[in-house]
Scaffold this motif. Structure first.
Motif, PDB file in Angstrom:
ATOM      1  N   VAL A 129     -46.886 -37.344  10.254  1.00 15.72           N
ATOM      2  CA  VAL A 129     -47.861 -36.522  10.379  1.00 15.72           C
ATOM      3  C   VAL A 129     -48.040 -35.604   9.351  1.00 15.72           C
ATOM      4  O   VAL A 129     -46.933 -34.884   8.932  1.00 15.72           O
ATOM      5  N   ASP A 130     -48.952 -35.276   8.613  1.00 14.60           N
ATOM      6  CA  ASP A 130     -49.202 -34.232   7.549  1.00 14.60           C
ATOM      7  C   ASP A 130     -49.929 -33.272   7.817  1.00 14.60           C
ATOM      8  O   ASP A 130     -51.197 -33.325   8.545  1.00 14.60           O
ATOM      9  N   ILE A 131     -49.545 -32.046   7.753  1.00 11.27           N
ATOM     10  CA  ILE A 131     -50.348 -30.696   8.007  1.00 11.27           C
ATOM     11  C   ILE A 131     -50.057 -29.759   6.888  1.00 11.27           C
ATOM     12  O   ILE A 131     -48.961 -29.328   6.240  1.00 11.27           O
ATOM     13  N   TYR A 160     -42.071 -29.555   3.594  1.00 11.28           N
ATOM     14  CA  TYR A 160     -41.103 -29.318   4.634  1.00 11.28           C
ATOM     15  C   TYR A 160     -41.223 -30.525   5.630  1.00 11.28           C
ATOM     16  O   TYR A 160     -42.057 -30.672   6.137  1.00 11.28           O
ATOM     17  N   HIS A 161     -39.748 -31.054   5.650  1.00 15.93           N
ATOM     18  CA  HIS A 161     -39.762 -32.291   6.515  1.00 15.93           C
ATOM     19  C   HIS A 161     -39.002 -32.097   7.768  1.00 15.93           C
ATOM     20  O   HIS A 161     -37.938 -31.696   7.835  1.00 15.93           O
ATOM     21  N   PHE A 162     -39.569 -32.736   8.929  1.00 18.81           N
ATOM     22  CA  PHE A 162     -39.091 -32.348  10.228  1.00 18.81           C
ATOM     23  C   PHE A 162     -39.057 -33.970  11.031  1.00 18.81           C
ATOM     24  O   PHE A 162     -40.049 -34.500  10.678  1.00 18.81           O
ATOM     25  N   GLU A 163     -38.282 -33.996  11.977  1.00 18.73           N
ATOM     26  CA  GLU A 163     -38.264 -35.314  12.812  1.00 18.73           C
ATOM     27  C   GLU A 163     -37.856 -34.847  14.081  1.00 18.73           C
ATOM     28  O   GLU A 163     -36.816 -34.141  14.244  1.00 18.73           O
ATOM     29  N   LYS A 164     -38.304 -35.844  14.948  1.00 13.53           N
ATOM     30  CA  LYS A 164     -37.888 -35.952  16.303  1.00 13.53           C
ATOM     31  C   LYS A 164     -38.091 -37.379  16.770  1.00 13.53           C
ATOM     32  O   LYS A 164     -38.825 -38.001  16.665  1.00 13.53           O
ATOM     33  N   ILE A 170     -42.902 -35.490  10.535  1.00 14.75           N
ATOM     34  CA  ILE A 170     -43.570 -34.422   9.948  1.00 14.75           C
ATOM     35  C   ILE A 170     -43.472 -33.912   8.575  1.00 14.75           C
ATOM     36  O   ILE A 170     -42.448 -33.786   8.392  1.00 14.75           O
ATOM     37  N   GLU A 171     -44.592 -33.949   8.103  1.00 11.87           N
ATOM     38  CA  GLU A 171     -44.663 -33.554   6.521  1.00 11.87           C
ATOM     39  C   GLU A 171     -45.381 -32.067   6.701  1.00 11.87           C
ATOM     40  O   GLU A 171     -46.708 -32.269   6.847  1.00 11.87           O
TER      41      GLU A 171
END
Length: 300
Positions: A129-131, A160-164, A170-171
């Motif tokens: 998902v890009d935001i 900034y990269h996040f993960e669950k 998420i980017e």
């Protein structure tokens, strides 16, 4: 990445494109070509990230063309894609609601809106998902993701990269393109130029024209690096199918006048006119020019 396919691979790819066209355009799926191997079609659909589109078309075929075993495999494929789509949508909306609560201005990008353009949202898969957001709110963004159970992976010049786990990546984009890129002036200050979305306090969306320009920029970057995926081409076709008649072409022509993107725009306008019918596409030329071919060997 291979730039050439053998004759059998070209036939399989042509049939794949016809199956995709059937689902996108709501037409009857084509009868399988003689000698078509369903396992090859299934693998090709996976490589091109069009599993749901292909499965939907195959399941609409007369069962005399599809064995019970093959039918069940595609049915399972479709069920999995629908489940993933539902979970991803639920998680994404949780993020956007948290951004509203924390007054974090944002613009969801690419797949988030493209899912809404297809006849069904599961027809358009996404790997992340890009935001877009304001880098000044980076600390608030990190806090929100931590509270939602995400792990902060890393940051680079732009993202900034996040993960669950197991499926959410998420980017968060601080900018749509780098300042040194030719296309930077086309997409600068989108957070200020965008429109607030209905039902949200801090989530915005680009105009259709700017969304299309961003699509051209994104596609051309992939094209320059090594080739465009089938899904990128398909996105452009679907978007134009829905919005071609309402776009402000005076604005687009002014914005793209001195850009290499003008030729890319012409390619997709011509693609839209074909209706994604393989007999009207110069498939050999498109493959040789790295359009589609990269998708045969990557997710695009």
């Amino acid at each position: 990445m291979r730039k050439h396919l053998n004759d059998n691979e070209k036939i399989e790819f042509k049939y794949l494109l016809e199956l995709v066209s059937s689902s996108v355009n709501g037409t009857a799926p084509p009868i399988p070509y003689e000698g078509i191997k369903w396992q090859s079609i299934k693998m090709l659909a996976n490589y091109c990230s069009v599993e749901s589109l292909v499965a939907n078309a195959v399941l609409s075929l007369d069962k005399k063309y599809v064995s019970p075993e093959v039918y069940e495999k595609f049915k399972q494929n479709l069920s999995i894609e629908m489940l993933i789509d539902g979970n991803l949508s639920y998680e994404t909306e949780k993020i956007l609601k948290a951004f509203d609560e924390n007054k974090i201005k944002n613009i969801p990008l690419k797949g988030y809106f493209m899912k809404k353009e297809y006849p069904r949202s599961d027809f358009r898969s996404v790997s992340d998902v890009d935001i877009l957001f304001d880098r000044k709110q980076a600390d608030s963004v990190k806090k929100v993701f931590s509270e939602l159970g995400y792990t902060f992976l890393n940051e680079d010049d732009n993202q900034y990269h996040f993960e669950k786990k197991p499926m959410m990546n998420i980017e968060m984009h601080a900018t749509l393109v780098h300042e040194n890129e030719e296309s930077y002036p086309l997409l600068v200050n989108q957070l200020d130029r965008s429109t607030k979305r209905d039902g949200y306090s801090y989530s915005y969306e680009m105009s259709h024209e700017d969304f299309y320009i961003y699509m051209l920029v994104h596609n051309s970057n992939h094209f320059r690096i090594g080739g465009m995926g089938a899904r990128m081409v398909l996105d452009s076709y679907v978007f134009l199918k829905n919005h071609q008649s309402e776009l402000d072409y005076d604005y687009l022509n002014v914005m793209l006048e001195k850009s290499v993107l003008q030729s890319m725009k012409s390619v997709f306008v011509r693609l839209r006119s074909t209706g994604l019918q393989s007999h009207r596409l110069n498939l050999n030329l498109m493959i040789s020019k790295n359009i589609f071919c990269s998708a045969v060997h990557s997710a695009g």
